[in-house]
Scaffold this active site. Sequence first.
Site, mmCIF file in Angstrom:
data_model
loop_
_atom_site.group_PDB
_atom_site.id
_atom_site.type_symbol
_atom_site.label_atom_id
_atom_site.label_comp_id
_atom_site.label_asym_id
_atom_site.label_seq_id
_atom_site.Cartn_x
_atom_site.Cartn_y
_atom_site.Cartn_z
ATOM 1 N N ASP A 1 45.160 35.362 36.588
ATOM 2 C CA ASP A 1 44.209 36.092 37.429
ATOM 3 C C ASP A 1 43.197 35.101 38.007
ATOM 4 O O ASP A 1 43.163 33.943 37.602
ATOM 5 C CB ASP A 1 43.526 37.142 36.538
ATOM 6 N N ASP B 1 42.337 44.272 42.683
ATOM 7 C CA ASP B 1 41.322 45.259 42.276
ATOM 8 C C ASP B 1 41.196 46.404 43.277
ATOM 9 O O ASP B 1 40.283 46.441 44.105
ATOM 10 C CB ASP B 1 39.980 44.569 42.091
ATOM 11 N N GLU C 1 42.689 32.652 43.121
ATOM 12 C CA GLU C 1 42.657 32.494 44.598
ATOM 13 C C GLU C 1 42.237 31.070 44.991
ATOM 14 O O GLU C 1 42.724 30.619 46.018
ATOM 15 C CB GLU C 1 41.711 33.526 45.208
HETATM 16 C C1 GLC Z 1 39.861 40.682 37.811
HETATM 17 C C2 GLC Z 1 41.287 41.220 37.791
HETATM 18 C C3 GLC Z 1 41.368 42.417 36.883
HETATM 19 C C4 GLC Z 1 40.885 42.023 35.498
HETATM 20 C C5 GLC Z 1 39.472 41.462 35.560
HETATM 21 C C6 GLC Z 1 39.005 40.916 34.219
HETATM 22 O O1 GLC Z 1 39.014 41.578 38.413
HETATM 23 O O2 GLC Z 1 41.749 41.529 39.074
HETATM 24 O O3 GLC Z 1 42.680 42.900 36.841
HETATM 25 O O4 GLC Z 1 40.896 43.132 34.657
HETATM 26 O O5 GLC Z 1 39.422 40.403 36.492
HETATM 27 O O6 GLC Z 1 39.856 39.940 33.733
#
Ligand code: GLC
Length: 800
Positions: free
Chosen positions: A405, A483, A408
């Site tokens: 995650d 998200d 980007e």
């Molecule tokens: C980001 C991710 C989400 C995750 C969060 C905490 O917002 O997109 O899926 O739960 O980080 O790790």
Amino acid sequence: MITNTELEKKGNLFPSKLVSYEQNGDSICFTSENGVQLIITVVRDSMLRFRYATDGIFENDFSYAIDEDQSHGYSVLDLTEDEEFIWITTEQIKCRINRVDMRTAMFDLEDQLILQDELGFHWEESFEFGGNYVKMSKNSMDGENFYGLGDKPTTFNLKGKRLSNWNTDQYAFGKDLPELYKTIPFYIGLHSAKAYGIFFDNTFKTHFDFCHERRHITSFWADGGEMNYYFIYGPKIAEVVTKYTNLTGRPELPPMWALGYHQSKWSYYPEAKVKELAAGFRDNKFPCDALYLDIDYMDGFRCFTWNKDYFPEPKRMVEELEDDGFKTVAIIDPGIKIDEKYEIFADGLEKDYFCKRADGPYMRGKVWPGNCVFPDFTNPEVREWWADHYKTLIAETGIKGVWNDMNEPAVMEVPGKTFPLDVRHDYDGNRCSHRKAHNIYGMQMARATYEGVKKYIFPKRPFTITRASYSGGQRFSSTWTGDNLASWEHLWLANTQIQRLGMSGFSFSGTDIGGFADQPTGELFTRWIQLGVFHPFCRVHSSGDHGEQEPWYFGEEVLDITRKFVELRYQLLPYLYTAFYQYCEDNVPILKPLVYFDQEDVQTHYRADEFIFGNHFLVCPIQEPNVQGRRMYIPRGRWYNFWNDAVIEGGKELWVDAALDSMPIFVKEGAIIPKYPVQQYVDELEIEELSLDVYYKNGKQNSVYYEDDHDGYDYKMGLFNLRTFKLTGKSKEIIVQQHVAGTYESNLKTMKVTFHGLPFEIKSASVNNEDVSLESIGYDKESNTIILQENFTDLRLISE
Ligand code: GLC
């Protein structure tokens, strides 16, 4: 900023007249009087690559997107010339290069114009960074429509849109945002019932304009790098997509459990909570294969550590979950906490593996752990180092999948929410700034993760998921759309985005079912599950800030309905797994938008609510509250209503009933659908009987079923079976023949065959060309079912 307006055209430079050209094997290099060079490479008979250098100096030819195993080679390359043009002709297309200005045009072999340069290649020098802004504009044809571009949260047909690619962390993203988490600079154009694709392989910020600024012009441009694009001819969209996917690669088969239902939240902790969650699924008899650990499992968000207060014995917990049929998936982010006592930080520092600013200091930024540094995943040594860290998580602790995650990369509390552009990267030896590396950072992280998980999970198969990626990233990871929000609009977006990703090579994708931010009503959750069970990746995930999102949280009715749909997914696992096999083997997307399915039918060009799941299911989600059904388009052909077997002649729009416990699902006539019994998780049962649902058709239709061990690599040694079922339907007879390719010894003993829509009463039968009594094949008149040995080769049912 850079646009393609007439005004700014003034600053643009153009190739001048052609002075020479030269063929070198599969490539022809054209040179203009003002020193521009264009290399056209014949990659395949239906695929040409175009590269331009403004001063005759090409960059090192390196791409993260192109798959080493792509098919390369052509059968014809004719180079001819006349007074005005040079022509390159292959077995499928012709390319015309204008002597006056090097503008190009593509034709099919019937001389139909497919695509031609408007201004063609032009550029603007970048005084600030060096190099050029490289630009391309093409004429758009009357009635031309556009598809593709990965995860863009906008209408499926891109006509009239302007979009760009700069991987961006967008919490609760809005519809029509031009940039999201992924960069897939690939689109499909469709006009005159013929389709082509453009893949602009440039990792700088890229821009696409589909008749937005000027009605008949499509353009694409980049903030740096080379004008380097592939023209891919169809003429079928299906061919464009499979050729693009072949060019950029496809994944290996995932373990079958990765296709089950997954449950996630930010975050399930401590251990007792995770156990309670697991028990919730089993107690409620709600199938589930994987549970996710979000960032709170770590010690202060330090990657590859555990919070021992919450999870005192992770290995034991993971094992116990596994005993109960759950795989545990853990998140890993790129930010490494600045903390001298933290081994990974200290080691990475010593090895000089973290990204640095232009003048030498480390790239520092805030993410969940506070101040962090970031591994340079574009360095192959760093990727290997990173991969090795998965030993503890995978080999020692038993984690079965990894979720990447924030890659980007996302950075908090800074303008632009990412690295500043001066940050330096290795880019596999082609050193560059973040301007060039930004869009592939996430893909390279996912690649390193994939290599690590694959190494340590062996002899099983890896499962990985990433938020950011670039074209070709599908080789390394599944993905989700980030998200999203618990809203009806986002349910609509989910449908569009997953179809779009499928058209862009990324079939293994899904959304946060129910929405990440905010909380869905029971109704929205139900409708989203109904859609989600038809997405290749099926996971409920939510931020946890707004309440619970486990299926039982919304009350009995929602639990019962969502269970019914998740059970349907588990029944259809052999069908989905077969579609996955076709994706990995033949580059065929798992979801097929209607325009992919029938591009000759203009009705499909603007429609994207309905889609084809695998080869035979037509699905249309309900995307509004308080409705008992909806209008939808049934594509041409004859279809069975999945719920009641009513047959519908397609090519028209109609109302379909769908109270909350239903949704519009149709099966194509002639289809043979393999089904498993409901399981609570993949391989809970040793399955000895496969159900085959046969949908009668007056005519012929083939269906396939792929089977192997559901995990591991034996299938690569031929231990799989590809069963082809040939259906021939006549007015008083139906014949089903089975051909099995492969040497897998399956557990299957029998097949329970159910006939739908038979227009006659079964009176007699033959199996493998021998007459048999109906009793001996267990004929049940009421359900129109018979039982056969799994290896039957020929079945005939006759009305006399
Ligand atoms: C980001 C991710 C989400 C995750 C969060 C905490 O917002 O997109 O899926 O739960 O980080 O790790």
